[in-house]
Scaffold this active site. Sequence first.
Site, PDB file in Angstrom:
ATOM      1  N   LYS A   1       0.887  -1.183   0.000  1.00 39.16           N
ATOM      2  CA  LYS A   1       0.000   0.000   0.000  1.00 39.16           C
ATOM      3  C   LYS A   1       0.909   1.213   0.000  1.00 39.16           C
ATOM      4  CE  LYS A   1      -1.976   3.055   1.767  1.00 39.16           C
ATOM      5  NZ  LYS A   1      -1.691   4.436   1.287  1.00 39.16           N
TER       6      LYS A   1
ATOM      7  N   GLU B   1       8.717   0.912  11.669  1.00 35.53           N
ATOM      8  CA  GLU B   1       9.832   1.862  11.679  1.00 35.53           C
ATOM      9  C   GLU B   1       9.186   3.242  11.697  1.00 35.53           C
ATOM     10  OE1 GLU B   1      12.032   4.629  10.555  1.00 35.53           O
ATOM     11  OE2 GLU B   1      12.464   3.585   8.671  1.00 35.53           O
TER      12      GLU B   1
ATOM     13  N   CYS C   1      13.390  10.426   8.403  1.00 40.15           N
ATOM     14  CA  CYS C   1      13.126   9.995   9.779  1.00 40.15           C
ATOM     15  C   CYS C   1      14.412   9.921  10.599  1.00 40.15           C
ATOM     16  CB  CYS C   1      12.378   8.668   9.797  1.00 40.15           C
ATOM     17  SG  CYS C   1      13.230   7.355   8.936  1.00 40.15           S
TER      18      CYS C   1
ATOM     19  N   GLU D   1       8.734  15.357  16.706  1.00 37.77           N
ATOM     20  CA  GLU D   1       9.273  15.269  15.353  1.00 37.77           C
ATOM     21  C   GLU D   1       8.567  16.279  14.443  1.00 37.77           C
ATOM     22  OE1 GLU D   1       8.371  11.761  12.943  1.00 37.77           O
ATOM     23  OE2 GLU D   1      10.490  11.692  12.413  1.00 37.77           O
TER      24      GLU D   1
HETATM   25  P1  ADP Z   1       3.070  10.333   7.586  1.00 40.30           P
HETATM   26  O1  ADP Z   1       2.614  10.998   8.844  1.00 40.30           O
HETATM   27  O2  ADP Z   1       4.530  10.247   7.432  1.00 40.30           O
HETATM   28  O3  ADP Z   1       2.315  10.757   6.364  1.00 40.30           O
HETATM   29  P2  ADP Z   1       1.448   8.045   7.965  1.00 40.30           P
HETATM   30  O4  ADP Z   1       1.697   7.183   9.118  1.00 40.30           O
HETATM   31  O5  ADP Z   1       0.226   8.886   7.963  1.00 40.30           O
HETATM   32  O6  ADP Z   1       2.775   8.848   7.782  1.00 40.30           O
HETATM   33  O7  ADP Z   1       1.424   7.219   6.624  1.00 40.30           O
HETATM   34  C1  ADP Z   1       2.323   6.186   6.303  1.00 40.30           C
HETATM   35  C2  ADP Z   1       1.579   5.157   5.492  1.00 40.30           C
HETATM   36  O8  ADP Z   1       0.535   4.619   6.306  1.00 40.30           O
HETATM   37  C3  ADP Z   1       0.891   5.698   4.239  1.00 40.30           C
HETATM   38  O9  ADP Z   1       0.994   4.727   3.197  1.00 40.30           O
HETATM   39  C4  ADP Z   1      -0.545   5.846   4.674  1.00 40.30           C
HETATM   40  O10 ADP Z   1      -1.447   5.759   3.603  1.00 40.30           O
HETATM   41  C5  ADP Z   1      -0.695   4.653   5.591  1.00 40.30           C
HETATM   42  N1  ADP Z   1      -1.790   4.772   6.566  1.00 40.30           N
HETATM   43  C6  ADP Z   1      -2.262   5.896   7.163  1.00 40.30           C
HETATM   44  N2  ADP Z   1      -3.283   5.595   7.993  1.00 40.30           N
HETATM   45  C7  ADP Z   1      -3.462   4.247   7.941  1.00 40.30           C
HETATM   46  C8  ADP Z   1      -4.342   3.318   8.580  1.00 40.30           C
HETATM   47  N3  ADP Z   1      -5.280   3.720   9.463  1.00 40.30           N
HETATM   48  N4  ADP Z   1      -4.218   2.011   8.288  1.00 40.30           N
HETATM   49  C9  ADP Z   1      -3.273   1.587   7.425  1.00 40.30           C
HETATM   50  N5  ADP Z   1      -2.423   2.400   6.781  1.00 40.30           N
HETATM   51  C10 ADP Z   1      -2.503   3.717   7.035  1.00 40.30           C
END
Ligand code: ADP
Length: 490
Positions: free
Chosen positions: A181, A256, A289, A386
């Site tokens: 994903k 991570e 990161c 962060e």
């Molecule tokens: P950032 O804050 O760096 O954007 P996120 O943690 O929001 O990082 O996103 C990292 C990845 O996790 C992306 O591919 C995002 O689409 C996915 N993601 C965000 N929310 C969810 C969720 N509830 N379940 C699964 N994947 C998620």
Amino acid sequence: MTQSCAEIAGVTVSLDHWIDGRRVSSPERFSNASPIDGSDLGAVSAAGQAEADMAVKAASKAFPAWAALGPQGRLPILRRFAEGILARGKDIAAVESLDNGSLLMGNLHRMVPRAAQNISFFAEWALGLNDHVIDHEEVINNVRYDPSGVAALITPWNAPMMLTTWKVGPALAAGNTIVIKPPEWAPLTCSLLADIAHEAGVPPGVLNVVQGIGEVAGDALVNNPDLARISFTGSTDTAKIIGQAAARSITPMSAELGGKSPFIVCADADLDAAAQTVAGQYINAGQVCLAGTRILVEKSIEAEFLDKVRAAVSHMTVGDPREAATRVGPLIHPEHFARVAGFVERAKAAGGEVLWGGGQADAGGLYFQPTMFAHVSPSDEIAQKEVFGPVLTWQTFASDDEAIAIANGTEYGLAGTLFCGNEARAMRIAERVVAGTLWVNCFFVRDLAAPFGGSRISGIGREGGTHSFDFYCDIKNIAVRKGSFGAAGG
Ligand code: ADP
């Protein structure tokens, strides 16, 4: 008619999912814009439950045959996959740069070769996985690394190709099948990755890509009960949500996550090298990161070192990441820009002194100035949370104990950097800093065989070399009583 492909930097990129060896389109789409100039990069298929389920089903179906190939059988396919990444290196670098604003030259010369290596290295490493035998008294223990099944790989936008292949390499080499994903703010290079895998002969269903919004597509994926592993790189908040899904089905999860890493500079260090490396923390607009964002300087050299860092930073060009001279590109998204700007404004209001930067860069748009805050207390938000932008803090220390106390004084524990001229002192400090990786007189060297991951809220588990296979495999011991098959072996 929904658009299924886009021309991005002269490269044709599919905007659809890749499931079971074919492109699958969704009626729902999400828009994707370049952080460089806001230009439209096309409307990407947005998966819901149906597409996520379809991908896991395809991966489950493909699993037995892929697993049965064994490391030796998978090796030529994965080698071709790695070669394919190198062959399409210019395309990948250009698309990544437009999609997430990362430096084109860095993508071309470091990210692409590393992405290829992520695939070939683990494919080779897997050849020796089942050689481990423990001869103990009356029993021979044969340690086996069996493929675990379908792995969901959820990746972030700051380095999608690099961080995705870091998971894809060991997951596929171990004999798992995968559903990726990609991040919705930079979804395009993962789509290219599917094409390259297909051309290399990765069979249908072994590598699937489901595009979509995290809270929808990602959520549907991680809640699928047929997953054997979930590997996630992203924010700590999202990890907590995914962790709940993993807990419901006792699915092993690796994570991570973020960091607020210390960068300690001792008085006897090579100050020129240290200053250049501090300036390097602004690269990719600090959306890294591992970045050492808390600069901790030994008090006796503060003034001298500050001059050197100021000079190094003043030479950094902020602007279009496709230009060779650029060191600091844009932030990824208007929402993220607002988040970074919010941190900076609150830090100013809290009494932080801006040594340089502090707002939008002359280039406008999503470009933010390299920024340094002094006079922050270790407990201030700007020194604790962060930011994930080009924003550093400057603090001083008078003793090693004080440096270590400040270094360890956040919730994070991802990485740390130390510049020091005395080996014994360097090792004493390095051993006491809480971090998954502690660089001494270097930065960002990440050996594929070495363990990598975060302590505290910076992560769960370690990857790299054997550690990757410890996660992606079901490890089994076949304990055989010595002599129980008779002299002829039964
Ligand atoms: P950032 O804050 O760096 O954007 P996120 O943690 O929001 O990082 O996103 C990292 C990845 O996790 C992306 O591919 C995002 O689409 C996915 N993601 C965000 N929310 C969810 C969720 N509830 N379940 C699964 N994947 C998620």
